[in-house]
Write an enzyme that holds these catalytic residues in place. Structure first.
Site, PDB file in Angstrom:
ATOM      1  N   TYR A  26       0.848  -1.203   0.000  1.00 43.82           N
ATOM      2  CA  TYR A  26       0.000   0.000   0.000  1.00 43.82           C
ATOM      3  C   TYR A  26       0.878   1.246   0.000  1.00 43.82           C
ATOM      4  O   TYR A  26       0.676   2.163  -0.796  1.00 43.82           O
ATOM      5  CB  TYR A  26      -0.945  -0.018   1.206  1.00 43.82           C
ATOM      6  N   GLU A  48     -11.125   5.075   4.701  1.00 42.96           N
ATOM      7  CA  GLU A  48     -10.719   6.048   5.728  1.00 42.96           C
ATOM      8  C   GLU A  48     -11.824   6.228   6.765  1.00 42.96           C
ATOM      9  O   GLU A  48     -11.543   6.331   7.961  1.00 42.96           O
ATOM     10  CB  GLU A  48     -10.339   7.389   5.099  1.00 42.96           C
ATOM     11  N   TRP A  56      -5.020   1.124  10.809  1.00 45.92           N
ATOM     12  CA  TRP A  56      -5.014   1.005   9.346  1.00 45.92           C
ATOM     13  C   TRP A  56      -4.744  -0.444   8.948  1.00 45.92           C
ATOM     14  O   TRP A  56      -5.262  -0.928   7.940  1.00 45.92           O
ATOM     15  CB  TRP A  56      -3.997   1.962   8.734  1.00 45.92           C
TER      16      TRP A  56
END
Length: 191
Positions: A26, A48, A56
């Site tokens: 990522y 998000e 995350w």
């Protein structure tokens, strides 16, 4: 008597992501790179929003399940979700089952459709409002979308290249992200 304890600098995402099986790809290929596809922008916004209060890493682990649950983040498909879809999402153990977050994804898809009708695309809407200071972006998102607090907006804009800060300058990915032409770097030379 010793002075106040010195603050130990926190490692950056660039440091943490290196070599990690989920964070690494990522960080190296997506984070801070420009995104122009509306479904991909919608995916980032939904992820998000769902990250709020979670790590995350949790979101990255669930990413494929999110894609399957939310019709590959098709704005059009999600905007058409009704009560059956909402119930399906709230029962799906592969995603974050929070009613406010599920409702936000559906409502924000509908709002993106309206932006597409007015501006041609979500990306064009973002471009039409760029550049802005962080606080101005936050106010704009608060007026336009739901469940978009300050940190959600900031991370969405950093991750899609509208605000700087995804990579420290010493990070090997910084030059690649900069060369990809993120919105924040338009008209600047690579420092």
């Amino acid at each position: 008597m010793p002075g106040p304890p010195s603050e130990v600098p926190q490692p950056s995402y660039c440091d943490v992501a290196t070599g990690h099986p989920l964070h690494g790809p990522y960080h190296d290929n997506e984070y801070g790179f420009p995104v122009t596809n509306d479904d991909a922008l919608f995916e980032r916004l939904v992820l998000e929003i769902n990250q709020a209060g979670l790590s995350w890493l949790t979101i990255l682990k669930k990413r494929q399940s999110f894609r399957a649950a939310y019709s590959n983040f098709s704005v059009t498909a999600v905007a058409g979700y009704g009560e059956e879809d909402r119930a399906r999402l709230l029962a799906d153990p592969g995603i974050v089952r929070n009613r406010l977050k599920v409702d936000a994804a559906i409502e924000n898809a509908r709002r993106i459709l309206a932006l597409q009708a007015e501006h041609g695309s979500f990306a064009a809407w973002l471009d039409a409002h760029h550049p802005r200071a962080r606080d101005e972006w936050q106010k704009l998102f608060k007026r336009t979308f739901v469940f978009t607090g300050g940190e959600i907006v900031h991370e969405f804009l950093v991750s899609t290249g509208y605000l700087p800060g995804a990579h420290r300058q010493g990070c090997p990915v910084y030059a690649h992200a900069f060369a990809a032409g993120p919105a924040w770097a338009r008209g600047t030379e690579n420092p």
